[in-house]
Design a protein around this motif. Structure first.
Motif, PDB file in Angstrom:
ATOM      1  N   TRP A 155      -7.968   1.116   8.493  1.00 43.37           N
ATOM      2  CA  TRP A 155      -6.867   0.920   7.457  1.00 43.37           C
ATOM      3  C   TRP A 155      -7.643   0.889   6.032  1.00 43.37           C
ATOM      4  CZ3 TRP A 155      -1.963   0.551   7.609  1.00 43.37           C
ATOM      5  CH2 TRP A 155      -1.444   0.631   8.997  1.00 43.37           C
ATOM      6  N   ILE A 156      -8.796   0.659   5.851  1.00 39.00           N
ATOM      7  CA  ILE A 156      -9.534   0.833   4.455  1.00 39.00           C
ATOM      8  C   ILE A 156      -9.422   2.473   4.235  1.00 39.00           C
ATOM      9  CG2 ILE A 156     -11.910   0.927   3.377  1.00 39.00           C
ATOM     10  CD1 ILE A 156     -12.530  -1.703   4.831  1.00 39.00           C
ATOM     11  N   GLY A 157      -9.518   3.127   5.119  1.00 38.07           N
ATOM     12  CA  GLY A 157      -9.572   4.611   4.810  1.00 38.07           C
ATOM     13  C   GLY A 157      -8.023   4.980   4.390  1.00 38.07           C
ATOM     14  N   TYR A 158      -7.098   4.343   5.230  1.00 34.33           N
ATOM     15  CA  TYR A 158      -5.794   4.434   4.510  1.00 34.33           C
ATOM     16  C   TYR A 158      -5.799   4.023   3.129  1.00 34.33           C
ATOM     17  CZ  TYR A 158      -3.808   5.854   8.997  1.00 34.33           C
ATOM     18  OH  TYR A 158      -3.451   6.590  10.475  1.00 34.33           O
ATOM     19  N   CYS A 159      -6.235   3.156   2.683  1.00 30.03           N
ATOM     20  CA  CYS A 159      -5.988   2.512   1.291  1.00 30.03           C
ATOM     21  C   CYS A 159      -6.309   3.683   0.289  1.00 30.03           C
ATOM     22  CB  CYS A 159      -6.704   1.321   1.142  1.00 30.03           C
ATOM     23  SG  CYS A 159      -6.059  -0.174   2.194  1.00 30.03           S
ATOM     24  N   ASN A 160      -7.044   4.321   0.712  1.00 31.14           N
ATOM     25  CA  ASN A 160      -7.765   5.246  -0.319  1.00 31.14           C
ATOM     26  C   ASN A 160      -6.397   6.118  -1.039  1.00 31.14           C
ATOM     27  OD1 ASN A 160      -8.907   8.553  -0.534  1.00 31.14           O
ATOM     28  ND2 ASN A 160     -10.341   6.992  -1.657  1.00 31.14           N
ATOM     29  N   SER A 161      -5.620   6.454  -0.128  1.00 29.44           N
ATOM     30  CA  SER A 161      -4.388   7.284  -0.750  1.00 29.44           C
ATOM     31  C   SER A 161      -3.744   6.649  -2.103  1.00 29.44           C
ATOM     32  CB  SER A 161      -3.337   7.384   0.405  1.00 29.44           C
ATOM     33  OG  SER A 161      -3.925   8.148   1.565  1.00 29.44           O
ATOM     34  N   SER A 162      -3.977   5.339  -2.139  1.00 31.53           N
ATOM     35  CA  SER A 162      -3.317   4.793  -3.154  1.00 31.53           C
ATOM     36  C   SER A 162      -4.295   4.505  -4.406  1.00 31.53           C
ATOM     37  CB  SER A 162      -2.752   3.374  -2.960  1.00 31.53           C
ATOM     38  OG  SER A 162      -3.913   2.343  -2.352  1.00 31.53           O
ATOM     39  N   VAL A 163      -5.513   4.941  -4.256  1.00 30.11           N
ATOM     40  CA  VAL A 163      -6.511   4.526  -5.380  1.00 30.11           C
ATOM     41  C   VAL A 163      -6.780   5.800  -6.236  1.00 30.11           C
ATOM     42  CG1 VAL A 163      -9.129   4.400  -5.640  1.00 30.11           C
ATOM     43  CG2 VAL A 163      -7.745   3.076  -3.849  1.00 30.11           C
ATOM     44  N   ASN A 164      -6.483   7.102  -6.079  1.00 22.60           N
ATOM     45  CA  ASN A 164      -6.644   8.130  -6.951  1.00 22.60           C
ATOM     46  C   ASN A 164      -5.889   7.992  -8.225  1.00 22.60           C
ATOM     47  OD1 ASN A 164      -8.435   9.460  -5.305  1.00 22.60           O
ATOM     48  ND2 ASN A 164      -7.035  10.899  -4.455  1.00 22.60           N
ATOM     49  N   ILE A 208       0.958  -1.112   0.001  1.00 18.88           N
ATOM     50  CA  ILE A 208      -0.059   0.064  -0.027  1.00 18.88           C
ATOM     51  C   ILE A 208       0.958   1.212  -0.128  1.00 18.88           C
ATOM     52  CG2 ILE A 208      -1.741   1.185   1.274  1.00 18.88           C
ATOM     53  CD1 ILE A 208      -2.774  -1.568   2.306  1.00 18.88           C
ATOM     54  N   ILE A 209       1.798   1.094   0.727  1.00 18.25           N
ATOM     55  CA  ILE A 209       2.684   2.430   1.065  1.00 18.25           C
ATOM     56  C   ILE A 209       3.667   2.433  -0.420  1.00 18.25           C
ATOM     57  CG2 ILE A 209       4.836   3.244   2.125  1.00 18.25           C
ATOM     58  CD1 ILE A 209       4.434   2.066   4.553  1.00 18.25           C
ATOM     59  N   SER A 210       4.055   1.489  -1.184  1.00 18.54           N
ATOM     60  CA  SER A 210       4.777   1.505  -2.261  1.00 18.54           C
ATOM     61  C   SER A 210       3.834   2.055  -3.503  1.00 18.54           C
ATOM     62  CB  SER A 210       5.113   0.443  -2.658  1.00 18.54           C
ATOM     63  OG  SER A 210       6.067  -0.115  -1.866  1.00 18.54           O
ATOM     64  N   LEU A 211       2.516   1.362  -3.564  1.00 23.26           N
ATOM     65  CA  LEU A 211       1.711   2.150  -4.399  1.00 23.26           C
ATOM     66  C   LEU A 211       1.314   3.466  -4.348  1.00 23.26           C
ATOM     67  CD1 LEU A 211      -0.843  -1.047  -4.645  1.00 23.26           C
ATOM     68  CD2 LEU A 211       0.555  -0.277  -6.518  1.00 23.26           C
ATOM     69  N   THR A 212       0.999   3.901  -3.200  1.00 24.66           N
ATOM     70  CA  THR A 212       0.726   5.341  -2.662  1.00 24.66           C
ATOM     71  C   THR A 212       1.888   6.278  -3.167  1.00 24.66           C
ATOM     72  OG1 THR A 212      -0.545   4.545  -0.682  1.00 24.66           O
ATOM     73  CG2 THR A 212      -0.081   6.886  -1.088  1.00 24.66           C
ATOM     74  N   ILE A 213       3.047   6.024  -2.893  1.00 19.97           N
ATOM     75  CA  ILE A 213       4.027   6.957  -3.212  1.00 19.97           C
ATOM     76  C   ILE A 213       4.169   6.909  -4.690  1.00 19.97           C
ATOM     77  CG2 ILE A 213       6.442   7.372  -2.856  1.00 19.97           C
ATOM     78  CD1 ILE A 213       6.295   6.290   0.233  1.00 19.97           C
ATOM     79  N   VAL A 214       4.711   5.848  -5.213  1.00 23.88           N
ATOM     80  CA  VAL A 214       4.769   5.601  -6.853  1.00 23.88           C
ATOM     81  C   VAL A 214       3.866   6.160  -7.478  1.00 23.88           C
ATOM     82  CG1 VAL A 214       5.410   4.386  -8.531  1.00 23.88           C
ATOM     83  CG2 VAL A 214       6.581   3.836  -6.320  1.00 23.88           C
ATOM     84  N   GLY A 215       2.563   5.808  -7.221  1.00 24.83           N
ATOM     85  CA  GLY A 215       1.140   6.109  -7.954  1.00 24.83           C
ATOM     86  C   GLY A 215       1.189   7.887  -7.947  1.00 24.83           C
ATOM     87  N   ASN A 216       1.383   8.472  -6.655  1.00 20.47           N
ATOM     88  CA  ASN A 216       1.102   9.625  -6.604  1.00 20.47           C
ATOM     89  C   ASN A 216       2.320  10.557  -7.309  1.00 20.47           C
ATOM     90  OD1 ASN A 216      -1.660  10.456  -5.131  1.00 20.47           O
ATOM     91  ND2 ASN A 216      -0.862   8.814  -4.074  1.00 20.47           N
ATOM     92  N   VAL A 217       3.551  10.228  -7.133  1.00 15.10           N
ATOM     93  CA  VAL A 217       4.636  10.627  -7.732  1.00 15.10           C
ATOM     94  C   VAL A 217       4.404  10.755  -9.221  1.00 15.10           C
ATOM     95  CG1 VAL A 217       6.969  10.543  -8.201  1.00 15.10           C
ATOM     96  CG2 VAL A 217       6.204  10.216  -5.825  1.00 15.10           C
TER      97      VAL A 217
END
Length: 362
Positions: A327-336, A48-57
């Motif tokens: 934790w489901i709420g945190y997953c939203n950061s990687s969804v956009n 989740i952390i990797s997807l969030t950082i890489v995706g939003n970058v």
């Protein structure tokens, strides 16, 4: 011959008991989930952390490098992506450590900062989406005046500043609340703060977004064919006024088309404003989907969080279920970034172009 050792010496038993209690207090508690479950949790959260950082970058790079996406109103998306990156970098790792270890390891001072940052970034995400919905609404209802006079980089940045200011005000109480124990770091359980933060950081912005996008849909800004806000600028002038205002109309047309994505060669037979209209509708629909996904991901947490404050004893919510919603709420950061990729062709092209360019360099 030495005298026999007195096994029942009270002073010795007292010293031994003190040492055992000291050792037990210094020893770390056992893992609450077991080694296998903890390893699985760490693996999932690492993804989740990797997807969030890489995706939003990738989102930020696309918005900075793609000509079709480099428009003032997309500064909202740059700021939103930055908030999601900060969640993944400064909040989720400590939430993971707290969950896996079963206690807070980082002290009471960082606990207060951690809770404040958690509220700050999560609140800023929904307030960003609320500001984006209002921006889209004004671009439809006040097409000419808003796009010419208000949709400027300076005013968009000012709106972003207001978004972060509102989020900072809501996130400030955790910093001044009484500090918790050194090994505890839980969400604030005071009723007034739970209800006020939930109302102002989720329910009110969420209600505004839903009403605004429903209004945009009725006006034809999401999918139905209607007179576009950009087509209204193409009103033909009467012969008597063509000479006096022809320059201003040409400037308006050029400004509006320049601030919108340029047409692809396949759509070259369409008027420029018609292409801008279609892309504006597609972009608005994509943002509406992102808003809907955010509400779906965070509503269970805020609903149960508020419910616990309203009926503490009569409404029993299992702690495990509450953590799942958290934790489901945190997953939203990687969804956009996924939503942008699925629902917008300009983002897809920009992502592929930047990824291919990076692969060629490596």
């Amino acid at each position: 011959m030495d005298p026999p050792t007195q096994l029942n010496n009270p002073s010795m038993e007292l010293n031994v008991s003190k040492e055992e209690s000291s050792n037990s207090s210094n020893a770390s508690p056992l893992l609450p989930h077991g080694e296998a479950a903890s390893a699985l949790i760490m693996l999932v959260v690492a993804v989740i952390i990797s997807l969030t950082i890489v995706g939003n970058v990738l989102v930020i790079v696309a918005l900075r490098t793609s000509r079709a996406l480099r428009v003032p109103q997309n500064l909202f998306l740059v700021s939103l992506a930055s908030a999601d990156i900060l969640v993944a970098a400064l909040v989720i790792p400590f939430s993971l450590a707290n969950e896996v270890m079963g206690y807070w390891y980082f002290g009471s001072t960082w606990c207060a900062c951690y809770l404040a940052l958690d509220v700050l970034f999560c609140t800023s995400s929904i307030v960003h989406l609320c500001a984006i919905s209002l921006d889209r609404y004004w671009s439809v209802t006040e097409a000419v005046s808003y796009n010419l006079n208000w949709r400027t980089p300076l005013r968009i940045k000012s709106m972003i500043g207001v978004v972060w200011l509102i989020s900072a005000v809501i996130s400030f109480p955790p910093l001044i609340m009484p500090k918790q124990g050194e090994r505890e770091c839980e969400l604030i359980d005071q009723t007034w703060y739970i209800l006020s933060s939930s109302i102002f950081s989720f329910f009110i912005p969420g209600l505004i977004m839903i009403l605004v996008y429903c209004k945009i849909y009725k006006l034809g800004g999401l999918g139905r064919q209607s007179e576009s806000s950009f087509m209204r600028v193409e009103v033909e002038e009467s012969p008597s006024s063509s000479q006096s205002s022809g320059i201003n109309t040409a400037h308006q047309r050029r400004h509006l088309t320049d601030t919108q994505p340029q047409p692809s060669p396949a759509a070259g037979h369409l008027p420029m404003t018609a292409v801008a209209q279609m892309r504006e509708k597609h972009f608005t629909f994509m943002l509406a989907v992102a808003m809907g996904v955010f509400v779906v991901f965070w509503f269970p947490f805020f609903f149960t969080y508020s419910l616990q404050a309203l009926c503490t004893e009569s409404c029993y919510i299992p702690k495990a279920l509450f953590k799942v919603f958290f934790w489901i709420g945190y997953c939203n950061s990687s969804v956009n970034p996924i939503v942008y990729t699925i629902f917008n062709m300009d983002f897809r092209k920009a992502f592929m172009k930047n990824i291919c360019r990076t692969c060629k360099r490596t």
